[in-house]
Design a protein around this motif. Sequence first.
Motif, PDB file in Angstrom:
ATOM      1  N   UNK B 340       0.822  -1.197   0.000  1.00 55.27           N
ATOM      2  CA  UNK B 340       0.000   0.000   0.000  1.00 55.27           C
ATOM      3  C   UNK B 340       0.861   1.255   0.000  1.00 55.27           C
ATOM      4  N   UNK B 376      -6.311  -1.608  -6.414  1.00 55.27           N
ATOM      5  CA  UNK B 376      -7.462  -0.752  -6.137  1.00 55.27           C
ATOM      6  C   UNK B 376      -6.971   0.528  -5.475  1.00 55.27           C
ATOM      7  N   UNK B 378      -6.662   2.789  -2.583  1.00 57.52           N
ATOM      8  CA  UNK B 378      -6.804   2.589  -1.150  1.00 57.52           C
ATOM      9  C   UNK B 378      -7.792   3.586  -0.583  1.00 57.52           C
ATOM     10  N   UNK B 379      -8.580   3.153   0.384  1.00 56.02           N
ATOM     11  CA  UNK B 379      -9.495   4.095   1.023  1.00 56.02           C
ATOM     12  C   UNK B 379      -8.675   5.229   1.617  1.00 56.02           C
ATOM     13  N   UNK B 384      -3.466   0.347  -3.539  1.00 56.16           N
ATOM     14  CA  UNK B 384      -3.145  -0.888  -2.846  1.00 56.16           C
ATOM     15  C   UNK B 384      -3.136  -2.050  -3.832  1.00 56.16           C
TER      16      UNK B 384
END
Lengths: 219, 394
Positions: B340, B376, B378-379, B384
């Motif tokens: 990440x 994706x 990452x929030x 990530x």
Amino acid sequence: MSPTSPARVVIVDDHGLFRSGVRTELGDLVEVVGEAATVEEAVECIARLAPEVVLLDVHMPDGGGLEVIRRVTAESTAVSFLALSVSDAAEDVIAVIRAGARGYVTKTISGPDLAAAIERVRAGDAVFSPRLAGFVLDAFADQPGPAEPDPELDQLTAREREVLRHIARGYMYKEVALRLDISAKTVEAHVSAVLRKLQLSNRHELSRWAMQHRLVDPE
Amino acid sequence: MIAGVCSGIAERLGIDPIIVRLAFLGATMLSGAGLLAYALAAVFLPSAQGDRLWTRFSGGRGSLEIAVGAGLLALSGVLLLRATGWWFSDAIVWPAVAAAVGGALIWHQFTAAPGDGTAATAPLDQEAQAEGAKPSFLRGRALSKIGLGIALVLGAALMFLWANGALSAAGDAVLAATVVVVALGLIFAPLWWRLGRNLATERGERIRSQERAELGAHLHDSVLQTLALVQQRAGNPREVAALARRQERELRAWLQDRPSARTGDSLAAALGAVAADVEDAHGGAVEVVTVGDCALDPAADAVLGAAREAILNAAKFAGAAGPIDVFAEVTPASIEVFVRDRGPGFDPNVIPVDRHGVRESIIGRMERHGGSASLRAGAGGGTEVELSVGRTAG
């Protein structure tokens, strides 16, 4: 103390350079009311100034952070401890958490992150670094333990495990909440539950760490 | 059983207390000497706590009176037994008494020599012990006591032999040899025991000084070198940070006794090495957290290769934005690795076709090994990469 005023903090570390460094990093984010360089000074200083949060170095002469936690909590429990250390050895981390610290961060943490961690500890929540989350996952790994007298305390729920895994992946609490589609409060509740298990569980991996550091007497 | 003499002797000699107890019992049945020897040993031999029954009972003042009283009582008892005919042959009893007294004297001198009695029970205080140990049992007074003890034991043996020889005209050679061996054992056992302990002490000292030298050498080669470099490059903060980070990593590995070179047999160690390489090459910080571990089988190797690529990408495109978090979890069923970063992030649907790194090295590699890779956002920002592969049993 209203929640909007900065937290009252005492810094305990035997290196003066480091104390002033932390003080500078924190700036106006918290109110540093005192500093202590030894276990004796720390106990006296905490009793006199009654801070909300104590930033505690794990490694100090004469027993280190563990000794401070033990002696202060023998007197009162109103103060919260956040351990701050260069060590990332599992036994150091687990030992200080089991003694009663509400969180553990490493000394490379940035000022704003440290201030956020202080706020969280002050509010009674737990602060887990990615590394601490990894240790806990390891210690509570799904191996059939030889003796698990209390499954309530000796095992993590699937949700707690999921939250810890996200913290270990480097997610902040609010990011974990976003990812898992739960509220930040729920994330904090899970982490606090894990902290409680960490402190109370008799799982043999944890007992072994505790024993090595004389937190409990062997027999 | 009574004053703990048997178990004490057994513990010191490192044998089963039953053997010692049987020996005492046998001696008692044969001649009564066992009882006498037991009483003497209980009084004179030091207990595990370092104090002797003698001093425990006497408590300092008045000890002479008590000793004389006890002696007179014992003597009157002996005379009474003798007068009533409940008495073994003089030829057995007196040598036994002499041997017991002589043996006790020698043991006393060797085991509780002046300046050593306390150090023996405190193994931490080894320096004091090493100093006091060698000369103490060769000092004049102690030597004369030892001599007296040896003379008593030898005299007892000779007396016993002479008396037995007079009784049986054929002189028993086996018995004679046995008696001599027992006498020599009584004399030399404490000496051997003491020599062995001195050797162990010296060996411990040597190991410790070796460790100290090794530690000094290590600090010199690593930390001091780095500090010198830091002073030289003080003008370049990026380089100084990289130096400090590398030194920190090495020191941690050394403190935790992790051989940094041996990466061939553990996924966790190999991931750590990859992170270290990337840190050195690109400067940014890479934090690795691993839960569980496994050997580098083909599946683990594939994950490792893909993870290396993902970490490199993150360091190149997002290394300046904050630390890169790597989390690896090995369970019996699968290996999962998350990489990440906190960079600007990018849309995985628009990966340029020429981005060989992501398409081939990460996604393709994982799929070839029956695993999967996904990217994706990452929030809360950043990207990530998630790598996952099943593990075959064994």
